[in-house]
Design an enzyme around this catalytic site. Structure first.
Site, PDB file in Angstrom:
ATOM      1  N   GLU A 188       6.217  61.334  52.541  1.00 43.93           N
ATOM      2  CA  GLU A 188       5.620  61.579  54.300  1.00 43.93           C
ATOM      3  C   GLU A 188       5.294  59.823  54.615  1.00 43.93           C
ATOM      4  O   GLU A 188       5.794  59.660  55.386  1.00 43.93           O
ATOM      5  CB  GLU A 188       4.253  62.238  53.910  1.00 43.93           C
ATOM      6  CG  GLU A 188       4.600  63.281  53.488  1.00 43.93           C
ATOM      7  CD  GLU A 188       5.262  63.676  54.848  1.00 43.93           C
ATOM      8  OE1 GLU A 188       5.409  63.446  55.492  1.00 43.93           O
ATOM      9  OE2 GLU A 188       5.505  65.554  53.989  1.00 43.93           O
ATOM     10  N   LYS A 499      45.354  54.770  32.850  1.00 42.08           N
ATOM     11  CA  LYS A 499      44.986  53.492  32.532  1.00 42.08           C
ATOM     12  C   LYS A 499      44.167  53.114  33.999  1.00 42.08           C
ATOM     13  O   LYS A 499      45.190  52.741  34.576  1.00 42.08           O
ATOM     14  CB  LYS A 499      45.844  52.846  31.792  1.00 42.08           C
ATOM     15  CG  LYS A 499      45.167  51.655  31.687  1.00 42.08           C
ATOM     16  CD  LYS A 499      46.145  50.413  30.410  1.00 42.08           C
ATOM     17  CE  LYS A 499      48.076  49.776  31.348  1.00 42.08           C
ATOM     18  NZ  LYS A 499      47.548  48.249  32.265  1.00 42.08           N
ATOM     19  N   ASP A 526      41.282  49.243  30.493  1.00 38.86           N
ATOM     20  CA  ASP A 526      41.272  48.180  29.831  1.00 38.86           C
ATOM     21  C   ASP A 526      41.151  47.384  29.937  1.00 38.86           C
ATOM     22  O   ASP A 526      40.913  46.987  31.254  1.00 38.86           O
ATOM     23  CB  ASP A 526      42.920  48.371  30.254  1.00 38.86           C
ATOM     24  CG  ASP A 526      43.703  47.115  29.420  1.00 38.86           C
ATOM     25  OD1 ASP A 526      43.332  46.255  28.231  1.00 38.86           O
ATOM     26  OD2 ASP A 526      44.812  46.638  29.613  1.00 38.86           O
ATOM     27  N   LYS A 528      39.800  44.320  28.540  1.00 41.42           N
ATOM     28  CA  LYS A 528      41.024  42.985  28.271  1.00 41.42           C
ATOM     29  C   LYS A 528      39.846  41.861  28.266  1.00 41.42           C
ATOM     30  O   LYS A 528      39.942  41.286  28.575  1.00 41.42           O
ATOM     31  CB  LYS A 528      41.234  42.508  29.315  1.00 41.42           C
ATOM     32  CG  LYS A 528      42.091  43.428  29.796  1.00 41.42           C
ATOM     33  CD  LYS A 528      43.249  42.727  30.837  1.00 41.42           C
ATOM     34  CE  LYS A 528      44.717  43.219  31.391  1.00 41.42           C
ATOM     35  NZ  LYS A 528      45.356  43.873  30.200  1.00 41.42           N
ATOM     36  N   ASP A 531      35.956  37.424  23.844  1.00 44.04           N
ATOM     37  CA  ASP A 531      34.832  36.464  22.922  1.00 44.04           C
ATOM     38  C   ASP A 531      32.766  36.204  23.743  1.00 44.04           C
ATOM     39  O   ASP A 531      33.084  35.600  24.054  1.00 44.04           O
ATOM     40  CB  ASP A 531      35.465  35.565  23.477  1.00 44.04           C
ATOM     41  CG  ASP A 531      36.214  34.999  24.558  1.00 44.04           C
ATOM     42  OD1 ASP A 531      35.507  36.030  25.935  1.00 44.04           O
ATOM     43  OD2 ASP A 531      36.810  33.941  25.258  1.00 44.04           O
ATOM     44  N   THR A 590      50.690  42.649  21.874  1.00 44.72           N
ATOM     45  CA  THR A 590      51.036  43.719  23.532  1.00 44.72           C
ATOM     46  C   THR A 590      50.417  42.876  23.850  1.00 44.72           C
ATOM     47  O   THR A 590      50.012  42.451  25.103  1.00 44.72           O
ATOM     48  CB  THR A 590      49.887  44.718  22.490  1.00 44.72           C
ATOM     49  OG1 THR A 590      50.502  45.910  21.898  1.00 44.72           O
ATOM     50  CG2 THR A 590      49.784  45.776  24.339  1.00 44.72           C
ATOM     51  N   ARG A 681      55.300  51.442  34.928  1.00 40.77           N
ATOM     52  CA  ARG A 681      56.337  51.394  36.557  1.00 40.77           C
ATOM     53  C   ARG A 681      57.185  52.577  36.148  1.00 40.77           C
ATOM     54  O   ARG A 681      57.910  53.107  37.617  1.00 40.77           O
ATOM     55  CB  ARG A 681      57.427  50.115  36.273  1.00 40.77           C
ATOM     56  CG  ARG A 681      58.483  49.779  37.325  1.00 40.77           C
ATOM     57  CD  ARG A 681      58.990  48.313  36.966  1.00 40.77           C
ATOM     58  NE  ARG A 681      60.132  48.363  38.411  1.00 40.77           N
ATOM     59  CZ  ARG A 681      59.793  47.485  39.867  1.00 40.77           C
ATOM     60  NH1 ARG A 681      58.215  47.731  39.974  1.00 40.77           N
ATOM     61  NH2 ARG A 681      60.559  47.356  40.627  1.00 40.77           N
TER      62      ARG A 681
END
Length: 704
Positions: A188, A499, A526, A528, A531, A590, A681
């Site tokens: 309220e 993906k 992904d 990526k 480190d 890859t 693609r």
């Protein structure tokens, strides 16, 4: 590669055909047709359990109605609801944002939904004449004695909330996920939702995928439900204005700067904001609700005080209205010759109530549930109103969680008919004469909220059938969010997963992931990262919360990074009581530029490094790897079968062009030992993505 596919089947549905599976057989269709639909059974169960619970719920409602508490004073109210929910197995955390509380019920993997009730009452002396009417009197924050009354139906909300908790606890076999039920203080005052959020509601507890609430409606008959897609309730803002002049004798007005005349001009000109400055297609209200100035008929006062309430839906209109008020009030004072040091004082409050925007897709989904439950004649789409409700804040965090608050009819049809015959309005919310009709209002509310929750927490039965599993992961390597959405809509039901890269995830992660999951596909994120451990852990936790099934980190980060990633995924999944995602290491080749692959492949040291990093990854707890076509055969021969391998670099089956060392056809990749294929693609660059995908699936099914 697994030789089974998991079909997710709602218990309330019968699947007649499965067009999205590329090698389905007549036996499968016949088998699925034999599964009985039990939607009617669920409705019967909910209705019966609600009826059984009603005597206790009625007693609870009458107790709550007779013992109301003001905003931020809801100690006993919260204690009573906590006691009720504890009996049904909920884990309670009290004192969130004041006397608010959070009640958790975890029931396996699945979505998280939040159900809210408000706890507070209004400073009113009740005049309903009910046998259980409130007789409570308290001192308010200003030291004045006031009556206290549940004149906005929060006692009904709490009763429905308790009944829903009871039914969902009893029906755990029918749903899967996490239920977050919150008792919110100070609705309220428009301050309770903000207080709970600032106290860590979405950080300390499972963050919801959906938020639901209901509110009684004093103009709808009991036994009905109303819903509003889009804006349902308004921005509510209070503005205090002090118009300062120079006072004097009423007989010598020329020696003064009359704030009463200035106030009259101001009230009238403020009305032009809505009529002449706000676009006609937008809604806004500027109401001057209080004006006070002067003490005697022949004295021109030094100041006049105005109190305004502002209403709007969009934030843009709210901002424009406030800006216009400041310009008009100051400009009129200057035109009247008010000195600079006596210009008006304009104050707004930080505790404004933001508008409530119901997610249209969520509303559409729930409207179907309500119509199925009560019949279309008892459900209606309502117009938005200019009332305020701080429930909207739960959908305004950076997560943009879909929310929905719906209306619950609460008044006897006889009262509505009588008022209509007299061309009058029945007592409205916040009236000292308003009271809801307990039956059927309570039972309707419990059934509506229970079925809404069951819809969002549907348990899926898992049936494993000997059939080739869909291995296709479609890469959303497209330049815009719109193109990604289009591709998901076109092929979502025919791929195993999508993906999602970091750029797309950062721009529209929650939206994209919900869209993918709505198509029944999984999500492959992904990341990526390799480190920055803290960044990896934070991203992993965010991914788990969004129901990501697979994600990657770079094995170049070393053993410690891999262990930290897998541990974070396991812990985040355990917090939500769900299966952890598959964390995949990304191998050296890859992560290299594809143009260098041919040259790199001839160096045995690189191959040895790949093998070394994969071994470290397995030691670090990783359960799969993304590897190039160059690596797939050797890795499959040297690592355990339960370790999953995902490979990109897939060309169309009929495409003879390109470097055969760094691309494989789908069949070649599967024969080499890949479990999943990332295809980008060849699908999204095709004139017809669905036709291109069909050719890939055909090539797989024809080469078992």
């Amino acid at each position: 590669m697994t030789n089974a596919i998991r079909l997710d089947i709602r218990p309330s549905e019968t699947i007649l055909a499965i067009s999205s599976i590329w090698c389905c057989c007549i036996f499968l269709a016949g088998f699925l047709n034999s599964i009985p639909a039990n939607g009617a059974k669920i409705h019967e169960q909910v209705a019966a359990k609600t009826t059984d619970a009603y005597p206790e719920l009625l007693a609870l409602y009458q107790h709550l109605h007779a013992h109301p508490e003001l905003s931020f004073q809801e100690e006993q109210t919260a204690a009573r609801l906590i006691s009720e929910l504890t009996q049904h197995g909920f884990k309670i955390t009290p004192n969130i944002g004041g006397h608010g509380f959070v009640a958790l019920l975890q029931n396996g993997p699945g979505p998280t939904i939040l159900l809210r009730t408000d706890l507070d009452a209004l400073p009113l002396v009740e005049e309903t004449g009910l046998s259980y009417a409130s007789k409570v009197r308290v001192m308010n924050e200003f030291g004045a004695e006031v009556g206290v009354m549940h004149a906005c139906g929060h006692d009904i909300h709490m009763t429905v909330f308790t009944g829903t908790a009871r039914l969902l606890a009893e029906l755990k076999s029918e749903w899967s996920g996490t239920l977050v039920m919150i008792g919110q203080p100070a609705e309220e005052k428009g301050a309770g939702a903000k207080a709970m959020l600032e106290d860590g509601l979405f950080q300390r507890f499972p963050k919801p995928d959906y938020c639901l609430a209901l509110h009684v409606n004093a103009g709808m008959p009991a036994g009905t439900v109303g819903y509003v897609p889009g804006y349902a309730l308004a921005n509510v803002e209070s503005v205090n204005i002090v118009l300062r002049g120079i006072g004097g004798h009423g007989a010598w007005p020329h020696t003064t700067k009359d704030p009463i005349v200035l106030a009259a001009q101001t009230v009238m000109v403020l009305q032009t904001i809505v009529s002449r400055e706000i676009p006609p297609t937008e809604a806004a209200v500027v109401t001057v609700g209080s004006i006070h100035g002067g003490t005697k008929h022949n004295i021109i006062p030094n100041e006049v005080k105005l109190q305004l309430t502002l209403r709007s839906y969009s934030d843009e209109v709210r901002t424009q209205t406030l800006r216009s008020i400041r310009r008009i009030v100051r400009g009129l004072a200057q035109a009247a010759g008010v000195p600079e040091d006596r210009l008006p004082i304009i104050e707004t409050s930080d505790q404004y109530t933001p508008s409530t925007y119901n997610d249209p897709k969520l509303v559409e989904r729930l409207a179907k549930v309500f119509k199925t439950t009560f019949g279309e004649e008892h459900c209606r789409q309502m117009d938005p109103v200019m009332g305020g409700e701080d429930f909207g804040r739960y959908g305004r965090t950076e997560d943009k969680i879909p929310i929905c608050i719906f209306w619950l009819g609460s008044v006897s049809q006889a009262i509505l008919d009588e008022a209509a015959q007299k061309a009058e309005s029945p007592p409205s919310l916040h009236s000292s004469r308003y009271y809801p009709l307990p039956e059927p209002t309570i039972q309707t509310g419990v059934r509506a909220m229970t079925h809404a929750a069951l819809e969002l927490l549907k348990r899926w039965h898992h049936i494993y059938i000997p059939i080739v599993q869909n291995p296709i992961i479609a890469a959303l390597d497209v330049p815009s969010i719109d193109q990604a959405n289009t591709l998901i809509d076109k092929i979502g039901t025919r791929v195993g997963a999508f993906k999602v890269g970091m750029e797309l995830f950062t721009a529209a992660g929650p939206e994209i992931i919900r869209r993918i999951r709505a198509q029944g596909a999984s999500v492959f994120l992904d990341l990526k990262f390799h480190d920055i451990p803290n960044t990896v852990v934070k991203a992993l936790r965010s991914a788990v919360r969004l129901d990501v099934q697979m994600l990657t980190i770079h094995t170049l980060g070393g053993l410690d990074m891999m262990r930290a990633a897998e541990s974070a995924a396991q812990e985040a999944a355990a917090e939500r009581n769900i299966e952890p995602p598959l964390v995949l290491g990304v191998s050296v080749l890859t992560s290299m530029d594809k143009g260098d692959l041919k040259q790199i492949a001839i160096h045995s040291s690189v191959t040895d490094q790949v093998q070394h990093l994969v071994s470290l990854g397995i030691e670090g707890g990783l359960r799969g790897f993304v590897c190039s076509p160059l690596e797939i055969t050797r890795l499959r021969q040297t690592i355990p079968a339960e370790i999953k391998l995902v490979t990109p670099g897939i060309r169309m089956a009929s495409d003879a062009q390109g470097d055969q060392k760094r691309t494989l056809s789908p069949v070649e990749a599967l024969q080499a030992g890949a479990d999943r294929l990332v295809i980008g693609r060849p699908i999204y660059a095709a004139a017809d993505p669905l036709e291109a995908l069909g050719r890939i699936l055909d090539s797989i099914s024809s080469n078992p």
